[in-house]
Each structure stands twice: as structure tokens, then as C-alpha cells.
Design an enzyme around this catalytic site. Sequence first.
Site, mmCIF file in Angstrom:
data_model
loop_
_atom_site.group_PDB
_atom_site.id
_atom_site.type_symbol
_atom_site.label_atom_id
_atom_site.label_comp_id
_atom_site.label_asym_id
_atom_site.label_seq_id
_atom_site.Cartn_x
_atom_site.Cartn_y
_atom_site.Cartn_z
ATOM 1 N N PRO A 82 -36.845 -3.365 -13.223
ATOM 2 C CA PRO A 82 -36.388 -4.659 -13.735
ATOM 3 C C PRO A 82 -37.518 -5.537 -14.236
ATOM 4 C CG PRO A 82 -36.251 -4.603 -11.343
ATOM 5 C CD PRO A 82 -36.562 -3.204 -11.792
ATOM 6 N N GLU B 18 -36.195 -0.637 -2.135
ATOM 7 C CA GLU B 18 -36.618 -1.974 -2.538
ATOM 8 C C GLU B 18 -37.598 -1.946 -3.707
ATOM 9 O OE1 GLU B 18 -36.452 -6.128 -2.343
ATOM 10 O OE2 GLU B 18 -35.246 -4.579 -1.373
ATOM 11 N N ARG C 137 -29.514 11.558 -29.045
ATOM 12 C CA ARG C 137 -28.561 11.453 -30.151
ATOM 13 C C ARG C 137 -29.248 11.103 -31.465
ATOM 14 N NH1 ARG C 137 -26.079 7.066 -31.688
ATOM 15 N NH2 ARG C 137 -24.016 8.014 -31.467
ATOM 16 N N ASP D 143 -25.382 2.975 -36.181
ATOM 17 C CA ASP D 143 -25.353 2.463 -34.810
ATOM 18 C C ASP D 143 -25.791 1.005 -34.738
ATOM 19 O OD1 ASP D 143 -24.533 4.864 -33.794
ATOM 20 O OD2 ASP D 143 -26.520 5.528 -33.157
#
Length: 256
Positions: free
Chosen positions: A91, A118, A156, A171
Amino acid sequence: MRFDVISLFPDMFSVVRDLGVTGRAYKQQLWSLGLWNPRDFTHDIHRTVDDRPYGGGPGMVMMAEPLEQAVDAARASRSDAEPAPVVLMSPTGKRYDQGVAQQLADSTGAILICGRYEGVDQRFIDRCVTHELSLGDYVLSGGEIAALAIIDSVVRLLPGALNDADSALQDSFNATLTGLLDSPHYTRPDTYQGLAVPPELMSGHHVNIAQWRRRQSLALTARRRPDLIVAARRDGLLSKADEAFLKSLDASVIQP
């Protein structure tokens, strides 16, 4: 194109290997997959890969040594002329977008690290990780789902992966703690490959530990996600001590 994945749950990656567009591309040998479980690089009867965090706090932290040995094994198995990037799903990483997907599709692939618990011992990150990527401002139980998304989005884009070669051109995105990022984590041993745990976390002084973590969080957020600093300031979540610390940072530290 090859992806190597370091994960405690390697079976999860049968999804991209066996099914859908990525499964078809795998059968066509447009890409290959190496799977490495950190537990296979442990040396105790319990195959331990995590331990309690220094400085206290909830949860467990993944240990550096099993992860680094798994990365070494993955590197040794690859035939790339240039070392493959080692990418941690985190994150605190750069926001993943279509531009990054295209860069990976144009390369020979990457080694993807799937954290759990964690967090991951910061010393492994400092020694081995070359890039950190985040899917967005939310937390998953582990890095596997993020790694699956990255593999799918990259494969892809490979020539021949889609039935219609022009399909990918249509896309979307073709051709981006009080709202702050977390502080670094450390676990046993005290010293790993010459790198020591910060003394504040070893002090047992809860006020000093809390201050160290807050300042690390502020500095990391200012450097990597200054927009979160702006949002926290707007919402009145920064204290006078926070603002004073941010003002003390060198300008080069807080460049996005």
C-alpha cells in the site's frame, strides 16, 4: 515474458496459468510462471516465515531471510540478460496503472513479492526490492490478489494474447494512519546482513516508539504520496508537531 511469484499461497496462481486469456496465452508459451514459497527456504521444523514486530503492536511481520532466499532462487532460474525487477505489492507503493502495465509488457517480466500479515521486514525491502506497487488506497489480506491483477493486465497486452490484436488499444487507461502511509516494519533478528533494527524500536519506550513511527509515516507519505498530506491537512488531521516535523524535512525528501 516470465513472472516469478514469491507467495505463501502459490496455488492461487493456477487461476492465471490455467484459465481465460492468460491461460490461453500460457499454453501458447507467450509467457511463463515460476512459483516460490518462502516456507521452502526455512530451516526449522515449523517452517517459520513470520515473527512479532519490534516495538510492539498487533499482527506479525514476515521475516527477511526466507524471502531473500526465495528471490535468489527465482533470479538464478531466470535467463534474462538484465536482472529482473523485484516488485513488492504494497500500500506504500506507486499507484499501478495502464502505463506501468505496458512497461512490464514490453519487458522480460518481473519477480513479484506477495506480502502477508502486518507487513514485511524493512531490511528485505532495502536489500532486494527495486519497485513497490499498489492497486489503490485500500488494504488486502495479502499481495496475491494484487499480483494476479498485475499478471492479468500485463499478459493481455502481449502480442497474440487477445483474439483481436486491436482490442487492447480500446482498453481504459491505454497509453494512472489518519490517511497517511504506514511506517517501516522490523522483526527478528536484531541485525540482518549488517542492518540493525532502529534503536527507537528496541528502546521499550512507548512514547519514543510512537513518535518515531509517526515521523517515519509523515516522511514516507510526504515523499511518495504528498496528495495524502494535503488531504490530511484539509481534514484537520495533522497536529502542530506533525506540521513542525514536515517543515523540518529537506526539500529533496518530499519531492513526489
